[in-house]
Design an enzyme around this catalytic site. Structure first.
Site, PDB file in Angstrom:
ATOM      1  N   SER A  16       0.707   6.732 -11.318  1.00 29.83           N
ATOM      2  CA  SER A  16       1.208   5.462 -11.346  1.00 29.83           C
ATOM      3  C   SER A  16       2.613   5.186 -11.969  1.00 29.83           C
ATOM      4  CB  SER A  16      -0.056   4.716 -12.111  1.00 29.83           C
ATOM      5  OG  SER A  16      -1.131   4.580 -11.546  1.00 29.83           O
ATOM      6  N   LYS A  68       4.814   3.989  -9.400  1.00 31.66           N
ATOM      7  CA  LYS A  68       4.746   2.774  -8.782  1.00 31.66           C
ATOM      8  C   LYS A  68       5.919   1.822  -9.484  1.00 31.66           C
ATOM      9  CE  LYS A  68      -0.333   2.758  -8.817  1.00 31.66           C
ATOM     10  NZ  LYS A  68      -1.544   2.306  -9.621  1.00 31.66           N
ATOM     11  N   TYR A 111       1.830   6.668  -0.451  1.00 32.04           N
ATOM     12  CA  TYR A 111       1.371   6.329  -1.691  1.00 32.04           C
ATOM     13  C   TYR A 111       0.787   7.531  -2.235  1.00 32.04           C
ATOM     14  CZ  TYR A 111      -1.767   4.558  -5.129  1.00 32.04           C
ATOM     15  OH  TYR A 111      -2.337   4.468  -6.379  1.00 32.04           O
ATOM     16  N   TYR A 168      -2.039  -1.114 -17.846  1.00 34.12           N
ATOM     17  CA  TYR A 168      -3.183  -1.692 -17.231  1.00 34.12           C
ATOM     18  C   TYR A 168      -3.961  -2.629 -18.296  1.00 34.12           C
ATOM     19  CZ  TYR A 168      -2.340   1.488 -13.387  1.00 34.12           C
ATOM     20  OH  TYR A 168      -1.503   2.386 -12.757  1.00 34.12           O
ATOM     21  N   VAL A 183      -2.591   8.680 -14.454  1.00 31.21           N
ATOM     22  CA  VAL A 183      -3.809   9.242 -14.887  1.00 31.21           C
ATOM     23  C   VAL A 183      -3.509  10.846 -14.951  1.00 31.21           C
ATOM     24  CG1 VAL A 183      -5.737   7.661 -13.781  1.00 31.21           C
ATOM     25  CG2 VAL A 183      -4.359   9.149 -12.374  1.00 31.21           C
TER      26      VAL A 183
HETATM   27  O1  DON Z   1      -4.342   5.953  -7.055  1.00 30.57           O
HETATM   28  C1  DON Z   1      -4.859   6.607  -8.045  1.00 30.57           C
HETATM   29  O2  DON Z   1      -5.911   6.258  -8.203  1.00 30.57           O
HETATM   30  C2  DON Z   1      -3.790   7.613  -8.663  1.00 30.57           C
HETATM   31  N1  DON Z   1      -3.202   8.133  -7.764  1.00 30.57           N
HETATM   32  C3  DON Z   1      -2.794   6.895  -9.473  1.00 30.57           C
HETATM   33  C4  DON Z   1      -3.729   5.931 -10.572  1.00 30.57           C
HETATM   34  C5  DON Z   1      -3.044   6.062 -11.982  1.00 30.57           C
HETATM   35  O3  DON Z   1      -2.308   6.765 -12.124  1.00 30.57           O
HETATM   36  C6  DON Z   1      -3.598   4.896 -12.898  1.00 30.57           C
HETATM   37  N2  DON Z   1      -3.089   5.071 -14.066  1.00 30.57           N
HETATM   38  N3  DON Z   1      -3.353   5.194 -15.230  1.00 30.57           N
END
Ligand code: DON
Length: 313
Positions: free
Chosen positions: A69, A72, A197, A249, A267
């Site tokens: 994330s 992003k 993405y 978040y 994550v």
């Molecule tokens: O789309 C997802 O779930 C992961 N590629 C990215 C999510 C993420 O990193 C949330 N972070 N805390």
């Protein structure tokens, strides 16, 4: 705010990293993307760079990990540079959700059915469809080149094992994307948008790369080491505001109180943060708390911010 210099930080940092590492046993690596569960759960590393290019690192700072994330923030900035604010904020909102990063709850509950912000999964998928390029490959290449430019590291690339692992298991993101398509939020083919993405989430970096990108944000879009203006100041302001309100978040409020710096987590356990005008910071700690943020990483940043009085608030 009293000034801290890098020598002072480097004296104290190794002991703080060792102390925060003890938190790792209280968390878990992400497993919903199977490849991420292989990360070393006990690892914690950090790299910090100042405006003169002096840097320090401690712990497992050489570990490679995927941005997830954290990417992003940079797709948001690129989409703003490609389209301007009006187009972008016609497709995503500006508000925190208080929900998990992969929740689709509010998409149906609140009209006009656009994602609440560009840092939750639904919002970032919408942003992926706004990246300029003739096809998914060109869009992905543009994102990668932008991140290479900001990190001053042209060898960065996508970790294909993580990319394939996410693409093969992303039922929730897929359902969200098809929902967004039906709501008129996504441009183009849903699978192409998802491919852009998944690829940007899988860009592999180290703490030093994140610290370098953070340094550019800390200097409002200019690389202080070269003087190159890489991002318009207004778009950095937008990105840093989202990092403050939504970057961690549904733990963003707590993080603002405990640490008080703009930050973005992923994550895989990465965190990108900065002390505006002064330091870029990259951190990795794959053991995550219940909200999906690095458990030891948040603990370490809390210690540093409190000791050096870095909070902006
Ligand atoms: O789309 C997802 O779930 C992961 N590629 C990215 C999510 C993420 O990193 C949330 N972070 N805390």
């Amino acid at each position: 705010m009293p000034r801290t210099d890098i020598e002072q930080i480097s004296t104290l940092l190794p002991a703080w990293v060792e102390s925060s590492k003890k938190q790792c046993i209280h968390g878990k690596t992400a497993s919903y993307i199977p490849e991420l569960s292989k990360a070393p759960i006990e690892a914690l590393g950090i790299h910090l760079i100042d405006s003169n290019g002096h840097s320090i690192s401690a712990g497992d700072s050489e570990l490679a990990f995927t941005m997830q994330s954290i990417s992003k923030v940079f797709t948001l900035i690129l989409a703003l540079m490609d389209n301007g604010e009006e187009v972008v904020f016609d497709k995503v909102g500006m508000e925190p959700t208080g929900d998990n990063f992969n929740s689709m709850l509010k998409l149906e509950l609140v009209q006009p059915g656009i994602p609440f912000n560009p840092l939750i999964n639904a919002g970032a998928i919408a942003i992926s469809s706004l990246i300029a390029g003739k096809d998914a490959n060109e869009k992905s290449q543009r994102v990668l080149r932008f991140i290479q430019l900001l990190s001053n590291n042209s060898s960065l690339s996508c970790d294909l094992d993580v990319y394939r692992s996410e693409s093969a298991t992303a039922n929730l993101n897929r359902s969200m994307a098809y929902f967004l398509k039906d709501n008129g939020v996504l441009q183009g083919q849903v699978e192409d948008v998802l491919d852009v993405y998944f690829r940007h989430c899988s860009i592999s970096v180290t703490c030093a790369d994140l610290a370098q990108m953070a340094l550019v944000l800390a200097h409002n879009g200019t690389n202080p080491l070269t003087g190159d203006k890489l991002i318009p100041r207004r778009y950095v302001q937008i990105a840093k505001t989202f990092m403050t309100t939504c970057g961690m978040y549904n733990a963003s409020g707590e993080f603002a109180i405990q640490v008080g710096l703009p930050a973005k987590s992923g994550v895989a356990g990465g965190i990108l943060t900065m002390v505006p005008g002064r330091y870029g910071i990259g951190l990795i700690g794959p053991s995550l708390n219940r909200k999906g943020n690095s458990i030891a990483g948040v603990n370490l940043l809390q210690t540093m911010s409190q000791q050096f009085d870095w909070s902006l608030f």
